[in-house]
Design a protein around this motif. Structure first.
Motif, PDB file in Angstrom:
ATOM      1  N   UNK A  27      16.012   4.723  43.043  1.00  0.00           N
ATOM      2  CA  UNK A  27      16.183   6.153  42.330  1.00  0.00           C
ATOM      3  C   UNK A  27      17.526   5.568  41.901  1.00  0.00           C
ATOM      4  N   UNK A  28      18.782   5.257  42.219  1.00  0.00           N
ATOM      5  CA  UNK A  28      20.050   5.388  41.574  1.00  0.00           C
ATOM      6  C   UNK A  28      20.142   4.027  41.503  1.00  0.00           C
ATOM      7  N   UNK A  29      19.185   3.409  41.307  1.00  0.00           N
ATOM      8  CA  UNK A  29      20.588   1.452  40.642  1.00  0.00           C
ATOM      9  C   UNK A  29      20.747   1.832  38.844  1.00  0.00           C
ATOM     10  N   UNK A  30      19.910   3.340  38.710  1.00  0.00           N
ATOM     11  CA  UNK A  30      20.262   3.475  37.197  1.00  0.00           C
ATOM     12  C   UNK A  30      21.505   3.021  36.735  1.00  0.00           C
ATOM     13  N   UNK A  31      22.817   4.180  37.471  1.00  0.00           N
ATOM     14  CA  UNK A  31      23.504   4.712  37.705  1.00  0.00           C
ATOM     15  C   UNK A  31      25.161   3.098  37.993  1.00  0.00           C
ATOM     16  N   UNK A  32      24.165   2.499  37.871  1.00  0.00           N
ATOM     17  CA  UNK A  32      24.957   1.072  37.775  1.00  0.00           C
ATOM     18  C   UNK A  32      24.654   0.137  36.896  1.00  0.00           C
ATOM     19  N   UNK A  57      28.497   8.577  44.308  1.00  0.00           N
ATOM     20  CA  UNK A  57      27.305   7.657  44.826  1.00  0.00           C
ATOM     21  C   UNK A  57      28.413   6.189  44.165  1.00  0.00           C
ATOM     22  N   UNK A  58      29.072   5.873  44.424  1.00  0.00           N
ATOM     23  CA  UNK A  58      30.060   4.322  44.468  1.00  0.00           C
ATOM     24  C   UNK A  58      30.831   4.487  45.193  1.00  0.00           C
ATOM     25  N   UNK A  59      31.157   5.524  46.076  1.00  0.00           N
ATOM     26  CA  UNK A  59      32.204   5.258  47.062  1.00  0.00           C
ATOM     27  C   UNK A  59      30.952   4.926  48.789  1.00  0.00           C
ATOM     28  N   UNK A  60      30.116   6.044  48.642  1.00  0.00           N
ATOM     29  CA  UNK A  60      29.082   5.839  49.685  1.00  0.00           C
ATOM     30  C   UNK A  60      27.918   4.951  49.346  1.00  0.00           C
ATOM     31  N   UNK A  61      28.009   4.172  48.222  1.00  0.00           N
ATOM     32  CA  UNK A  61      26.964   3.079  47.879  1.00  0.00           C
ATOM     33  C   UNK A  61      27.937   1.689  47.787  1.00  0.00           C
TER      34      UNK A  61
END
Length: 111
Positions: A27-32, A57-61
């Motif tokens: 679901x959030x791979x698009x951000x990366x 997102x970046x800080x938590x993953x």
């Protein structure tokens, strides 16, 4: 003896902060992928702005530079603490230049 540094960490004056990271999902791979696209295309300003907009997102993953610098400083401060916690016993006629609290100096044995 080296002095503690506290630019990224307050150890040993405070406990080391535990950080829990979330798993990256489909679901959030698009951000990366979007971030990597900016980097691949040499659009570093756009990548930085995009990362800032998605900082939660970046800080938590993802492990970032701040985390690595914090770990490095905590390891260094732990090494200093370990060295300070060992007691030295020195036997000499002259007083040592540097002696830590808890160390023992036995001097004046020769008259």
């Amino acid at each position: 003896m080296a002095a503690y540094t506290h630019e990224y960490s307050h150890f040993p004056d405070a406990l080391i902060t535990l950080k829990h990271y979330k798993d990256v999902t489909d679901e959030n791979a698009g951000i990366i992928n979007t971030y990597r696209k900016y980097i691949r295309n040499g659009q570093y300003d756009s990548a930085a702005a995009y990362a800032k907009r998605n900082s939660d997102f970046f800080d938590s993953c993802l492990v970032g530079n701040d985390t690595l610098m914090t770990l490095q400083e905590e390891i260094r401060n732990t090494q200093i603490l370990a060295l300070k916690r060992c007691q030295s016993i020195r036997i000499s006629d002259t007083e040592p230049e540097v002696i830590e609290t808890g160390d023992v100096w036995i001097g004046g044995l020769h008259e």
